[in-house]
Every structure is written in structure tokens, then in C-alpha cells.
Design a protein around this motif. Sequence first.
Motif, PDB file in Angstrom:
ATOM      1  N   VAL A  37       0.685  -1.398   0.153  1.00 23.03           N
ATOM      2  CA  VAL A  37       0.123  -0.055   0.265  1.00 23.03           C
ATOM      3  C   VAL A  37       1.143   1.195   0.215  1.00 23.03           C
ATOM      4  O   VAL A  37       0.398   2.202  -0.814  1.00 23.03           O
ATOM      5  CB  VAL A  37      -0.666   0.376   1.452  1.00 23.03           C
ATOM      6  N   THR A  38       2.084   0.997   0.902  1.00 18.98           N
ATOM      7  CA  THR A  38       2.500   2.550   0.463  1.00 18.98           C
ATOM      8  C   THR A  38       3.840   2.368  -0.139  1.00 18.98           C
ATOM      9  O   THR A  38       3.487   3.270  -0.917  1.00 18.98           O
ATOM     10  CB  THR A  38       4.138   2.208   1.538  1.00 18.98           C
ATOM     11  N   ASN A  53       2.595   1.828  -3.456  1.00 19.15           N
ATOM     12  CA  ASN A  53       1.546   2.258  -4.872  1.00 19.15           C
ATOM     13  C   ASN A  53       0.982   3.758  -4.193  1.00 19.15           C
ATOM     14  O   ASN A  53       1.255   4.287  -5.400  1.00 19.15           O
ATOM     15  CB  ASN A  53       0.321   1.525  -4.151  1.00 19.15           C
ATOM     16  N   GLN A  54       0.976   4.315  -3.339  1.00 19.17           N
ATOM     17  CA  GLN A  54       1.019   5.421  -2.484  1.00 19.17           C
ATOM     18  C   GLN A  54       1.559   6.923  -3.276  1.00 19.17           C
ATOM     19  O   GLN A  54       1.150   7.681  -3.817  1.00 19.17           O
ATOM     20  CB  GLN A  54       0.196   5.686  -0.764  1.00 19.17           C
ATOM     21  N   ASN A  88       1.897   6.766  -6.809  1.00 18.70           N
ATOM     22  CA  ASN A  88       0.453   7.612  -7.123  1.00 18.70           C
ATOM     23  C   ASN A  88       0.884   9.084  -7.017  1.00 18.70           C
ATOM     24  O   ASN A  88       0.760   9.661  -7.755  1.00 18.70           O
ATOM     25  CB  ASN A  88      -0.158   7.271  -6.774  1.00 18.70           C
ATOM     26  N   ASN A  89       1.545   9.102  -6.091  1.00 20.16           N
ATOM     27  CA  ASN A  89       1.857  10.699  -5.559  1.00 20.16           C
ATOM     28  C   ASN A  89       2.417  11.155  -7.006  1.00 20.16           C
ATOM     29  O   ASN A  89       2.812  11.601  -7.128  1.00 20.16           O
ATOM     30  CB  ASN A  89       2.638  11.114  -4.405  1.00 20.16           C
TER      31      ASN A  89
END
Length: 71
Positions: free
Chosen positions: A24-25, A27-28, A31-32
Motif C-alpha cells: 500500500v505504501t 502504491n501511494q 501514485n504521488n
Amino acid sequence: MTNEYALPDGNSIPIEYYEYIVKVTRNQLANNLEREATHAMISDEYSFNDTAVRAKTYYHAAQLIRGGNNG
């Protein structure tokens, strides 16, 4: 081999939780970086060449963070 990940504070969590947190980290963060690439392309802050270099750099960084291959 243990099914737990040892945290720096001495506690531990199941390896599945750790792997989920990492996924999740990453991917975030990716995305940023892709949002920054889009911003570089649509803004008029930089010259044309600078825009291309910045956008491509952000995009490649996002792919690396996700574990992709940039060839």
C-alpha cells in the motif's frame, strides 16, 4: 523461519500485514509521483525540454517503486 516481521521497537507483526503495508505504501508513493508527472506536463512552470525530462523521471521512479521494469 518465522511468520512475523520484527519491528524496530521490538514488537512484531504477521508477515502478511507487513507485506500489505509495504504494498500500500509503495502504491501511494508511486501514485504521488505519477501526479507530479502529470502536474509537470500540464503546468507552464518549465520549458518544454525540462517538462519532458521531469515527467519522464517521475514516471520511471513510480514504475521502479512499484517494482516494474523500465528496460
